[in-house]
Design a protein around this motif. Structure first.
Motif, mmCIF file in Angstrom:
data_model
loop_
_atom_site.group_PDB
_atom_site.id
_atom_site.type_symbol
_atom_site.label_atom_id
_atom_site.label_comp_id
_atom_site.label_asym_id
_atom_site.label_seq_id
_atom_site.Cartn_x
_atom_site.Cartn_y
_atom_site.Cartn_z
ATOM 1 N N GLU A 20 0.958 -1.216 -0.153
ATOM 2 C CA GLU A 20 -0.046 -0.054 0.080
ATOM 3 C C GLU A 20 0.778 1.196 -0.134
ATOM 4 O OE1 GLU A 20 -3.552 2.129 2.634
ATOM 5 O OE2 GLU A 20 -3.127 -0.021 2.884
ATOM 6 N N LEU A 21 2.077 1.080 0.833
ATOM 7 C CA LEU A 21 2.739 2.429 0.749
ATOM 8 C C LEU A 21 4.223 1.978 0.811
ATOM 9 C CD1 LEU A 21 1.209 4.383 3.994
ATOM 10 C CD2 LEU A 21 1.222 5.239 1.706
ATOM 11 N N TYR A 22 5.256 2.689 0.139
ATOM 12 C CA TYR A 22 6.523 2.357 0.181
ATOM 13 C C TYR A 22 6.998 3.432 1.100
ATOM 14 C CZ TYR A 22 6.086 -0.850 -3.739
ATOM 15 O OH TYR A 22 5.788 -1.690 -4.574
ATOM 16 N N TYR A 23 8.378 3.289 1.696
ATOM 17 C CA TYR A 23 9.059 4.162 2.281
ATOM 18 C C TYR A 23 10.462 3.917 1.813
ATOM 19 C CZ TYR A 23 5.083 4.826 5.461
ATOM 20 O OH TYR A 23 3.751 4.835 6.114
ATOM 21 N N LEU A 24 10.821 4.833 0.987
ATOM 22 C CA LEU A 24 12.079 4.563 0.510
ATOM 23 C C LEU A 24 13.260 5.625 1.102
ATOM 24 C CD1 LEU A 24 11.193 4.346 -3.146
ATOM 25 C CD2 LEU A 24 11.418 2.580 -1.807
ATOM 26 N N ARG A 25 14.210 5.034 1.457
ATOM 27 C CA ARG A 25 15.271 5.911 2.310
ATOM 28 C C ARG A 25 16.272 6.395 1.160
ATOM 29 N NH1 ARG A 25 15.339 8.534 6.969
ATOM 30 N NH2 ARG A 25 17.250 8.480 7.947
ATOM 31 N N ILE A 26 16.304 7.519 0.897
ATOM 32 C CA ILE A 26 17.268 8.315 -0.009
ATOM 33 C C ILE A 26 18.473 8.998 0.664
ATOM 34 C CG2 ILE A 26 17.526 10.105 -1.516
ATOM 35 C CD1 ILE A 26 15.079 8.136 -2.349
ATOM 36 N N ILE A 27 19.708 8.566 0.079
ATOM 37 C CA ILE A 27 21.114 9.092 0.601
ATOM 38 C C ILE A 27 21.431 10.059 -0.450
ATOM 39 C CG2 ILE A 27 23.362 8.391 1.493
ATOM 40 C CD1 ILE A 27 22.157 5.599 2.004
ATOM 41 N N ALA A 28 21.930 11.128 0.116
ATOM 42 C CA ALA A 28 22.670 12.254 -0.706
ATOM 43 C C ALA A 28 24.227 12.129 -0.136
ATOM 44 C CB ALA A 28 22.153 13.497 -0.851
ATOM 45 N N HIS A 29 25.268 12.176 -1.088
ATOM 46 C CA HIS A 29 26.447 12.323 -0.496
ATOM 47 C C HIS A 29 27.258 13.099 -1.377
ATOM 48 C CE1 HIS A 29 28.080 9.194 -3.058
ATOM 49 N NE2 HIS A 29 27.077 8.521 -3.145
ATOM 50 N N ASP A 30 28.390 13.933 -1.156
ATOM 51 C CA ASP A 30 29.057 14.907 -1.860
ATOM 52 C C ASP A 30 30.462 13.992 -2.549
ATOM 53 O OD1 ASP A 30 30.837 15.276 0.161
ATOM 54 O OD2 ASP A 30 29.862 16.696 0.814
ATOM 55 N N ALA A 31 31.275 14.497 -3.095
ATOM 56 C CA ALA A 31 32.319 13.906 -3.645
ATOM 57 C C ALA A 31 33.617 14.485 -2.878
ATOM 58 C CB ALA A 31 32.295 13.774 -4.999
ATOM 59 N N GLY A 32 33.607 14.915 -2.070
ATOM 60 C CA GLY A 32 34.919 15.183 -1.211
ATOM 61 C C GLY A 32 35.547 14.369 -0.770
ATOM 62 N N GLU A 33 36.815 14.615 -0.417
ATOM 63 C CA GLU A 33 37.606 13.524 0.147
ATOM 64 C C GLU A 33 37.080 12.817 1.245
ATOM 65 O OE1 GLU A 33 42.336 13.193 1.525
ATOM 66 O OE2 GLU A 33 41.748 15.147 1.057
ATOM 67 N N PHE A 34 36.485 13.751 1.968
ATOM 68 C CA PHE A 34 35.754 12.775 3.230
ATOM 69 C C PHE A 34 34.387 13.032 2.870
ATOM 70 C CE2 PHE A 34 40.116 13.873 4.849
ATOM 71 C CZ PHE A 34 40.433 12.808 5.166
ATOM 72 N N PRO A 35 33.699 12.317 2.295
ATOM 73 C CA PRO A 35 32.395 12.760 1.904
ATOM 74 C C PRO A 35 31.546 13.154 2.946
ATOM 75 C CG PRO A 35 32.827 10.798 0.814
ATOM 76 C CD PRO A 35 34.148 11.254 1.942
ATOM 77 N N ARG A 36 30.464 13.880 2.821
ATOM 78 C CA ARG A 36 29.464 14.319 3.953
ATOM 79 C C ARG A 36 28.244 13.847 3.392
ATOM 80 N NH1 ARG A 36 31.243 18.375 7.590
ATOM 81 N NH2 ARG A 36 28.938 18.550 8.142
ATOM 82 N N THR A 37 27.177 13.472 4.037
ATOM 83 C CA THR A 37 26.082 12.711 3.831
ATOM 84 C C THR A 37 24.588 13.323 4.343
ATOM 85 O OG1 THR A 37 25.865 11.083 5.384
ATOM 86 C CG2 THR A 37 27.108 10.374 3.164
#
Length: 124
Positions: A96-113
């Motif tokens: 009936e419902l989907y709950y999708l976890r979206i992850i955004a990360h940058d391309a830095g040397e030490f990536p932040r998300t």
């Protein structure tokens, strides 16, 4: 000393500041709720996730992903455009419902998300 000696000189110094990867990616179109119709054909694009990072160059280049686990295989998320596409015919009687976890990360040397949840609902 006696007598005191004084001297002065001037010089021009150029400083080139490098961008630190000090910002997390930020989702723009929150809250993430996508309403779709039952029977949506396989391969139909129906939502676009948007995220930005104010850092410069690679530190600000954002890539998106769906967190591993079911039912993520029912959907495909384009990692650079954020376009979400159905990979199955959606059936309300099954899910009936989907709950999708979206992850955004940058391309830095030490990536932040950053993470967020997309709710897929509707008459399917």
């Amino acid at each position: 000393g006696t007598p005191p000696l004084r001297a002065s000189i001037s010089a021009t110094v150029y400083v080139n500041l490098q961008d630190l990867n000090d910002n997390d990616p930020t989702f723009l179109n929150l809250p993430f709720v996508a309403e779709v119709l039952e029977g949506l054909p396989i391969g139909t694009s129906f939502f676009r996730v948007q995220a930005v990072d104010p850092d410069k160059d690679e530190n600000g280049h954002v890539t998106l992903a769906l967190q591993m686990g079911m039912p993520r295989l029912d959907f495909y998320l384009n990692s650079s455009t954020g376009v979400l596409t159905s990979m199955v015919v959606l059936d309300r009687e099954q899910i009936e419902l989907y709950y999708l976890r979206i992850i955004a990360h940058d391309a830095g040397e030490f990536p932040r998300t950053s993470t967020s949840t997309l709710t897929v609902s509707g008459d399917f």
